[in-house]
Design an enzyme around this catalytic site. Structure first.
Site, short mmCIF file in Angstrom:
data_model
loop_
_atom_site.label_atom_id
_atom_site.label_comp_id
_atom_site.label_asym_id
_atom_site.label_seq_id
_atom_site.Cartn_x
_atom_site.Cartn_y
_atom_site.Cartn_z
N GLY A 57 0.79 -1.24 0.00
CA GLY A 57 0.00 0.00 0.00
C GLY A 57 0.81 1.28 0.00
O GLY A 57 0.38 2.29 -0.54
N ASP A 119 -5.28 2.32 10.39
CA ASP A 119 -6.71 2.06 10.53
C ASP A 119 -6.95 1.69 12.00
O ASP A 119 -7.08 2.56 12.84
CB ASP A 119 -7.06 0.93 9.55
CG ASP A 119 -8.54 0.69 9.38
OD1 ASP A 119 -9.27 0.76 10.37
OD2 ASP A 119 -8.98 0.42 8.25
N LYS A 147 -7.29 6.86 10.10
CA LYS A 147 -8.75 6.87 10.37
C LYS A 147 -8.93 6.95 11.88
O LYS A 147 -8.96 5.93 12.55
CB LYS A 147 -9.39 5.59 9.84
CG LYS A 147 -9.35 5.42 8.33
CD LYS A 147 -10.03 4.12 7.95
CE LYS A 147 -9.93 3.82 6.48
NZ LYS A 147 -10.40 2.46 6.16
N PHE A 168 -13.87 2.57 3.77
CA PHE A 168 -12.84 1.87 3.00
C PHE A 168 -12.50 2.71 1.77
O PHE A 168 -13.37 3.07 0.99
CB PHE A 168 -13.31 0.48 2.60
CG PHE A 168 -12.17 -0.35 2.07
CD1 PHE A 168 -11.26 -0.95 2.93
CD2 PHE A 168 -12.00 -0.52 0.70
CE1 PHE A 168 -10.20 -1.70 2.45
CE2 PHE A 168 -10.94 -1.27 0.21
CZ PHE A 168 -10.04 -1.86 1.08
#
Ligand code: XMP
Ligand code: MG
Length: 197
Positions: A57, A119, A147, A168
């Site tokens: 990522g 996350d 987040k 998402f």
């Protein structure tokens, strides 16, 4: 028509996106800002910063961040790790498996973990403990996205690009089923995209 029309009007992925969260321009500006901060904080680091990119990522972020840092800061070296958290679908469990380890010793080095998104924080929390056990001079984190509403464990993330809603997201390295990583911006997929997969 299909393909040719899509190419003329935009990219194949644009029609799959419900809404944009962070634009390409915003990402570019933020990365320069983050690199400037990191450069200022590491001005006296002699042996350079060891950037540890967490695949897959963070690949886009690593490439852009390293170039921005190179223009204004100390020298860097790049390492790549790949980890996978045992868990179902889109949630993380905190049990992490190393798919690709560091290639080198990080003893006495100033390590900066380059993360795409924090996350729950479970993956990063595990990774920090793992890196700290290898006796670096320091370990810090730069994450492009976070987040805040999804946090399960607090991980000291010194540099954060954007706080985003607990949805998402895909793009700029982030995938859904290995697709959408090449998008230059970050957005939320239309519900029908999930339905057809
Ligand atoms: P945790 O929950 O451990 O998760 O902090 C971190 C990793 O999960 C992935 N992740 C996402 N991937 N869209 C994605 O494509 C998302 O919205 C998302 N949220 C978490 C990501 O690999 C991250 O490093
Ligand atoms: Mg993923």
């Amino acid at each position: 028509m299909g393909q040719a029309k899509a190419m003329a009007d935009g990219s194949w992925y644009d029609t799959d996106i419900d809404h944009v969260i962070i634009s390409e321009e915003q990402i570019r500006e933020k990365i320069d800002e983050l690199a400037k901060q990191v450069a200022a904080d590491h001005a006296d680091v002699k042996d350079g910063i060891l950037l540890v990119c967490v695949l897959k990522g963070a690949v886009m972020f690593m490439a852009d961040f390293a170039r921005s840092l190179g223009r204004q800061g100390p020298s860097t070296e790049m390492e790549f790790m790949a980890v996978s958290s045992y868990g179902q679908g889109t949630t993380s469990s905190g049990v992490v498996r190393i798919l690709k380890d560091l290639d080198r010793d990080i003893t006495d080095r100033h390590v900066l973990v380059v993360e795409d998104i924090v996350d729950s924080g479970l993956t990063l929390s595990w990774l920090m403990k793992y890196l700290e056990s290898r006796s670096p001079a320091s370990v810090e984190v730069v994450a492009l996205f976070r987040k805040p509403d999804a946090v399960k464990v607090q991980v000291p993330t010194k540099y954060v690009g954007f706080d985003i809603p607990n949805e998402f997201v895909v793009g700029y390295g982030l995938d859904f089923a290995e697709r959408y990583r090449e998008m230059p911006y970050v957005g939320v997929l239309k519900p029908e995209v999930y339905a057809r997969s």
